[in-house]
Enzyme design. Structure first.
Site, PDB file in Angstrom:
ATOM      1  N   HIS A  29      54.414  29.662  36.304  1.00 54.75           N
ATOM      2  CA  HIS A  29      53.807  31.098  35.732  1.00 54.75           C
ATOM      3  C   HIS A  29      55.657  31.683  36.059  1.00 54.75           C
ATOM      4  O   HIS A  29      54.553  32.343  37.384  1.00 54.75           O
ATOM      5  CB  HIS A  29      52.471  31.636  36.091  1.00 54.75           C
ATOM      6  CG  HIS A  29      51.436  30.770  35.551  1.00 54.75           C
ATOM      7  ND1 HIS A  29      51.644  29.348  36.219  1.00 54.75           N
ATOM      8  CD2 HIS A  29      50.348  30.430  34.478  1.00 54.75           C
ATOM      9  CE1 HIS A  29      50.510  28.422  35.294  1.00 54.75           C
ATOM     10  NE2 HIS A  29      49.937  29.019  34.607  1.00 54.75           N
ATOM     11  N   ASP A 158      44.188  40.389  35.288  1.00 52.53           N
ATOM     12  CA  ASP A 158      42.949  40.792  34.716  1.00 52.53           C
ATOM     13  C   ASP A 158      41.665  39.762  34.776  1.00 52.53           C
ATOM     14  O   ASP A 158      40.849  40.015  34.033  1.00 52.53           O
ATOM     15  CB  ASP A 158      43.546  41.094  33.103  1.00 52.53           C
ATOM     16  CG  ASP A 158      44.619  42.306  33.205  1.00 52.53           C
ATOM     17  OD1 ASP A 158      44.205  43.304  32.549  1.00 52.53           O
ATOM     18  OD2 ASP A 158      46.039  41.954  32.466  1.00 52.53           O
ATOM     19  N   HIS A 264      53.906  34.258  30.471  1.00 55.18           N
ATOM     20  CA  HIS A 264      52.987  34.309  31.375  1.00 55.18           C
ATOM     21  C   HIS A 264      53.246  32.357  31.866  1.00 55.18           C
ATOM     22  O   HIS A 264      53.327  32.745  33.479  1.00 55.18           O
ATOM     23  CB  HIS A 264      51.746  34.097  30.901  1.00 55.18           C
ATOM     24  CG  HIS A 264      50.372  34.026  31.757  1.00 55.18           C
ATOM     25  ND1 HIS A 264      50.117  34.329  33.162  1.00 55.18           N
ATOM     26  CD2 HIS A 264      50.252  32.721  31.999  1.00 55.18           C
ATOM     27  CE1 HIS A 264      49.334  33.584  32.943  1.00 55.18           C
ATOM     28  NE2 HIS A 264      49.005  32.715  32.714  1.00 55.18           N
ATOM     29  N   GLU A 418      25.218  34.431  43.831  1.00 60.59           N
ATOM     30  CA  GLU A 418      24.549  32.693  44.074  1.00 60.59           C
ATOM     31  C   GLU A 418      26.386  32.874  44.397  1.00 60.59           C
ATOM     32  O   GLU A 418      27.424  32.416  45.349  1.00 60.59           O
ATOM     33  CB  GLU A 418      24.516  32.013  43.517  1.00 60.59           C
ATOM     34  CG  GLU A 418      22.921  32.101  43.785  1.00 60.59           C
ATOM     35  CD  GLU A 418      22.461  33.126  42.745  1.00 60.59           C
ATOM     36  OE1 GLU A 418      23.150  33.277  41.525  1.00 60.59           O
ATOM     37  OE2 GLU A 418      21.232  33.610  42.665  1.00 60.59           O
ATOM     38  N   PHE A 444      20.568  26.605  42.608  1.00 59.59           N
ATOM     39  CA  PHE A 444      21.537  27.565  42.096  1.00 59.59           C
ATOM     40  C   PHE A 444      22.397  27.864  42.629  1.00 59.59           C
ATOM     41  O   PHE A 444      23.308  28.400  42.493  1.00 59.59           O
ATOM     42  CB  PHE A 444      20.748  29.137  42.177  1.00 59.59           C
ATOM     43  CG  PHE A 444      19.266  28.595  40.845  1.00 59.59           C
ATOM     44  CD1 PHE A 444      20.097  28.821  39.590  1.00 59.59           C
ATOM     45  CD2 PHE A 444      18.448  29.085  41.211  1.00 59.59           C
ATOM     46  CE1 PHE A 444      18.937  28.753  38.832  1.00 59.59           C
ATOM     47  CE2 PHE A 444      17.010  29.230  40.139  1.00 59.59           C
ATOM     48  CZ  PHE A 444      17.416  28.929  39.050  1.00 59.59           C
ATOM     49  N   HIS A 480      14.238  25.679  36.913  1.00 59.71           N
ATOM     50  CA  HIS A 480      14.795  25.682  38.879  1.00 59.71           C
ATOM     51  C   HIS A 480      15.002  24.428  39.742  1.00 59.71           C
ATOM     52  O   HIS A 480      15.229  24.566  40.710  1.00 59.71           O
ATOM     53  CB  HIS A 480      13.782  26.803  39.419  1.00 59.71           C
ATOM     54  CG  HIS A 480      13.840  27.874  39.285  1.00 59.71           C
ATOM     55  ND1 HIS A 480      13.561  28.294  37.607  1.00 59.71           N
ATOM     56  CD2 HIS A 480      13.261  29.275  39.564  1.00 59.71           C
ATOM     57  CE1 HIS A 480      13.959  29.860  37.574  1.00 59.71           C
ATOM     58  NE2 HIS A 480      13.658  30.282  39.203  1.00 59.71           N
TER      59      HIS A 480
END
Lengths: 685, 685
Positions: A29, A158, A264, A418, A444, A480
């Site tokens: 790049h 970005d 890019h 998380e 999670f 969960h």
């Protein structure tokens, strides 16, 4: 202020090196390095404090390239300023076994603070680095001894701003008022798909102001060097807010295709590089050329850094006289060693002790060790009362103005974030003075998968306190209840997944997690109570797997983890009394650790000659590596009281016995049953 | 406007039901239902358009409870309004095999649109539902036929706002100007850890304004019913922006502990429920009591919905007369069937066809089928040119005012937002008229792990176009090279992970993915070129695994997937020519599909009597289920040209042959080698 032609030459040298290296590798790049070369030069040459000869100096400013694909920018800087990264390393960009891989990797390359490339991670690591700085300075600085006062600088693009993980970390950074964090947004209006107006039209600065950040704008990031320097200095002055500087740049500046997404992620064409070199006064016939005056200019800055470290060393020596214990503590921490004898604080249990949930056993460990391991710092993603991650009397890590704690606090309120927590832990660990942990439900931890694999890849010591680790959480139900989660994390190289069965195994999990300097851990913990097992000890459990219950003439080995081990023990009785079958029980709280034990030990645990059955209430995927048959849950769970859920899926002594009988029966005619430990060849690891 | 005492009674009935159900289950979250009962009543009773007797009516308003732990609110509403959810179902809240699990599950409970509970998912699903509405209305509405004009309403809490996935989806929703989306933020200032000021002090409305949303505030969410109604109606009027309404509520309203985190996730105590019932005019001796006038009031609203559907049915009948093909298309889509004969468009290859990267083969599939499957809609997380997800001449799904496309467009620019994309796909699929796909690198599907497992749990048809699927991506290096990824996703129940080896297998993967109405897919695709294999056909590959290369008297079975299959074919030659070993080759592009084939078929593919060796360039975890020995990569990869990387790790014909020889040797003394297909007992699935 006041930039010379040599400064401009240094900037253009970075651009040309980026063009050369990507062209040579035929990959990479060039665009962002060419666009960001000016700000990189200003920051590294005029502002940042660092010593290339000692990339681990504590009080160095931290630099994070969150848009890690722009790594030729960072490699060029490391080379120019005299880090141990030669021009040959630059030439080896993106080739096998180089220290200049396609994205920056902290464990391999001197001067790289954190491993970036996966977007959004670097800026979130930077938040962790800044938190670590705030905590370390609040803890160790003394009147007349401003030992730790570094800044954390982060470049981001970005893409980083679009990723949710950066939103999480940035919101927390604003809340925490991290004035030591300065982020510079490469506002080049280009992403891989083209103009950002296709998908990213939000008002970024307004969003960051909403988070509580200070924001600044530099309109001409290619030429306004004074403006860049002024903005960074202004950012330094704001002490109670992190700063985001919007720096408008032109991607691939200097290329014929500048300002387009063509520059890019693809090297420039040969004729483009030719005109680039001619435009910048380089010999188009030469590649990887660095003018001597550029080296000189950069080495001057590096010398200032070396001098600054020397001055700091003197300060630190004086500090040693006045604050010996703090000094020694800091020196110890920087080596990654724990205080001598800390392990004596680990709780030890006997079968006479009451049944306790392993999340609660984990809480007991934290309460016992927080005092002897002062670098331990952690928190929860808004599940403190469920994860039980807070020791009694902990002070929250908070800006003093909130009245809720201060920066010496070692308990972090991460919020329901998380992924941000995972990436922040990587930054906290990378700083060098802290040992971070974070709590959430095991299910999670998956939200943070992107950060978790980078913990492993970058070899940092982080600990996930992952409670509610199975269908045993009961009523919350399938949304969960982890099924695939342990298989997922066990498949990550250099990751320890612990699932302790009782108190001694919980202590063992913490022992190995805390003493493994280069390996992260996930400790899976139950919501439900578990008895203290006969036969478990810390010494046995730290081998990752061991014989919990031996049995002469056993016809089957039951292999289990965590909350199912005690059910296996009951199944042994069931098998003996009702079915006249002799069974032994093996507990494998951590396969990763068990795998590196000597083969004869592993074979003593999982011997030839008898069949084995694994018992774990989630996906069986992977247990075929250790056992002949597998009892698990290759479907989603159910919502209900945990005993009802276990019963529904037959994770009872009877259900296990039924499958043990089937296993014994199925294998009875096989002569010389071979343990799965035996393998035809060694894996590549 | 104008709310009666019966309205208030209806509101309090919801509160009391939530208190009763959580107390009865001794588990659950009463706080949010009690606090949000007023807005729920206003929305369902006065505003939303739905018919409880037909929860699948196309033009119903969609309701999403993003704070899914508050599901007793939704269950109470479903019951009161006459969905097929009885008072006994309410009493069975959070018990095994009920339709009222701990968090709402779309596949089990009538009237639940999407599965929520994992925070941040619901609001992101709602963005997908709103996008689907925008696309469907733009595609099917005609002058005089406003067939589709529903809104999507979403309740969300602080937790949802903190999660990065919601940031990603919300930013995109603003960009897309989704005026049909109205989100209501339960601003109760409480999370599990306590007051939100501990971790969440950002200015939420300002952040949403930065995203391009319209924002509103209602200061008294417990009593200002007129204000709530006015705000929602005002939101409806803004057609070019989604709206976020900040609704200040008191968690656990009516409880003695209202306004504290004690009422968030624990049932109220008996004496608290008693005073609650007395305060609200209920008999404290009764539980689960619903006053008849409340049923009447709710059923009236439901009747209005039924009448609205009846009117719509008449409109749709007239539409059928004028727009027969559109009508039939819509009817077909709603059944989930594909257009007859669509599969004839799938490309078929012979070994004479050139070697092509499977990501390119995927692009060819998309180009061939987009015309015959009009419900196909998809995009990429800013990797269009790498994922090759855009067919020639596709129109972008964009607000017309951008000049970049319009709402009939079927190509979505998701931005660098993988998790948001995954959750949005779940919403797009749930709407009923669309079949969504999304592209990113396989490694970054992990960022979306939270959404991916919910695709599986909620049984929606979504397709991940997951390119750059291994170390074969080469230069980008370990940060981008999946190792654990396939093991992770293969361990998720009801998830098809495809890794096709050539063109026919790629067509097969799409065939099964597109025709599996209730199962999501991840299609892992190579960056590097792959030859068209002798022996591969769509018919064989749709079985998930098949014999690609049979060999009489074979001494070993090589089992492989994707880009390694062709190397195995070369290894067969190597083994025959240099080592006099006969090998057969099995391709298993999808283990999940292979697993459900009849046992005798699976045994014909992986027979008894000879040893087998799996070959896949990532974690071997799970391959022990199919093969005796495994060749893989249980470490991170390397940055370099892909052939160099393959060579480094010995994924060459020679490297495979070496391990095949070791395998044959290791198993030569074992009589009657048993295929791993043989199992002692059936798994629970």
């Amino acid at each position: 202020m006041g930039y010379s032609d040599t400064d401009k030459l240094a900037i253009n040298t970075i651009r040309v090196l980026a063009a050369d290296a990507t062209a040579h590798a035929n990959s990479g790049h060039p665009g962002a390095p060419m666009g960001m070369a000016p700000v990189a030069h200003v920051l590294w040459n005029k502002i940042m404090k660092f010593n290339p000869k000692n990339p681990k100096w504590l009080n160095r400013d931290r630099f994070v390239l969150s848009n890690g694909h722009a790594c030729m920018l960072q490699y060029a800087l490391l080379h120019l300023y005299g880090y141990a990264l030669s021009i040959d390393d630059i030439k080896a960009f993106r080739s096998v076994d180089s220290i200049t891989p396609g994205h920056p990797e902290a464990h391999d390359t001197p001067g790289i603070e954190v491993t970036t490339g996966p977007l959004g991670q670097g800026i979130s690591n930077a938040v962790g680095l800044a938190m670590a700085q705030a905590h370390t300075s609040a803890t160790f600085n003394k009147p007349g001894f401003e030992l730790v006062n570094n800044y954390t600088y982060c470049f981001l693009g970005d893409g980083c701003l679009m990723e949710g993980v950066s939103s999480e970390a940035s919101s927390l950074a604003g809340h925490l008022q991290l004035g030591n964090l300065i982020a510079i947004w490469d506002d080049n209006h280009i992403t891989i798909d083209g103009d950002t107006n296709q998908a990213f039209t939000e008002d970024v600065l307004k969003r960051y102001e909403a988070y509580g950040w200070h924001t600044l704008t530099v309109g001409d990031g290619e030429n306004d060097l004074d403006g860049i320097e002024a903005a960074i200095k202004k950012a330094q002055e704001v002490k109670d807010k992190p700063t985001l500087i919007r720096l408008t740049t032109i991607i691939g500046y200097g290329s014929k295709l500048q300002g387009t997404h063509s520059v890019h992620g693809s090297p420039l064409k040969a004729d483009d590089i030719k005109q680039l070199k001619e435009k910048f006064g380089f010999n188009p016939e030469e590649s990887f050329a660095v003018p001597q005056e550029v080296y000189d200019l950069c080495h001057q800055a590096a010398s200032r850094g070396a001098a600054a470290e020397e001055e700091w060393n003197q300060l630190f020596a004086k500090y040693a006289e006045q604050y010996k214990s703090e000094h020694d503590d800091l020196v110890r921490r920087l080596k990654g060693d724990l205080p001598e004898g800390w392990e004596k604080s680990l709780p030890v249990y006997t079968p006479a002790d009451p049944a306790v949930a392993s999340r609660k056993l984990s809480e007991t460990v934290l309460n016992k060790i927080y005092g002897v391991i002062p670098e331990l710092i952690g928190g929860s993603a808004d599940l403190t009362g469920s994860n039980l991650t807070r020791w009694k009397g902990a002070i929250d890590f908070q800006p003093p103005s909130t009245g809720l704690g201060d920066y010496t606090g070692r308990y972090i309120r991460f919020g329901v974030r998380e992924h941000g927590m995972g990436a922040i832990m990587n930054g906290l660990a990378a700083y060098g003075t802290l040992l971070p942990y974070g709590g959430t439900f095991l299910n999670f931890v998956s939200y943070a998968a992107g950060a978790v694999r980078l913990s492993s890849l970058s070899q940092v010591r982080t600990i996930w306190v992952a409670t509610h680790d199975s269908i045993g959480l009961g009523e919350d139900g399938p949304t969960h209840q982890p099924i695939e989660t342990l298989a997922h994390f066990r498949a990550i190289p250099n990751m320890m997944v612990w699932r302790p069965a009782d108190g001694n195994e919980t202590s063992a999990a913490y022992y190995v997690a805390l003493t493994s300097k280069h390996t992260p851990s996930i400790i899976a913990l139950s919501r439900q109570n578990l008895p203290q097992l006969e036969g478990s000890t810390i010494e046995r459990a730290i081998k990752g797997g061991y014989v919990l219950h031996e049995q002469e003439g056993a016809q089957i080995t039951l292999v289990s983890t965590g909350s199912e081990v005690c059910i296996c023990i009951d199944a042994v009785k069931e098998l003996a009394e009702k079915h006249n079958i002799k069974a032994r029980v093996v507990s494998i709280p951590c396969t990763e650790v068990f795998d590196v034990q000597p083969k004869d030990y592993r074979l003593s645990v999982l011997p030839d000659g008898i069949p084995s059955l694994s018992v774990e209430v989630m996906s069986t995927l992977g247990w075929e590596r250790y056992t002949h048959e597998q009892f698990g849950l290759n479907r989603f769970g159910a919502s209900g009281a945990y005993k009802d859920v276990y019963k529904k899926f037959e994770f009872t002594p009877e259900g296990i016995a039924k499958r043990a009988i089937a296993t014994v029966d199925f294998w009875k005619d096989v002569p010389n049953i071979r343990s799965p430990i035996n393998r035809a060849f060694q894996q590549i690891i």
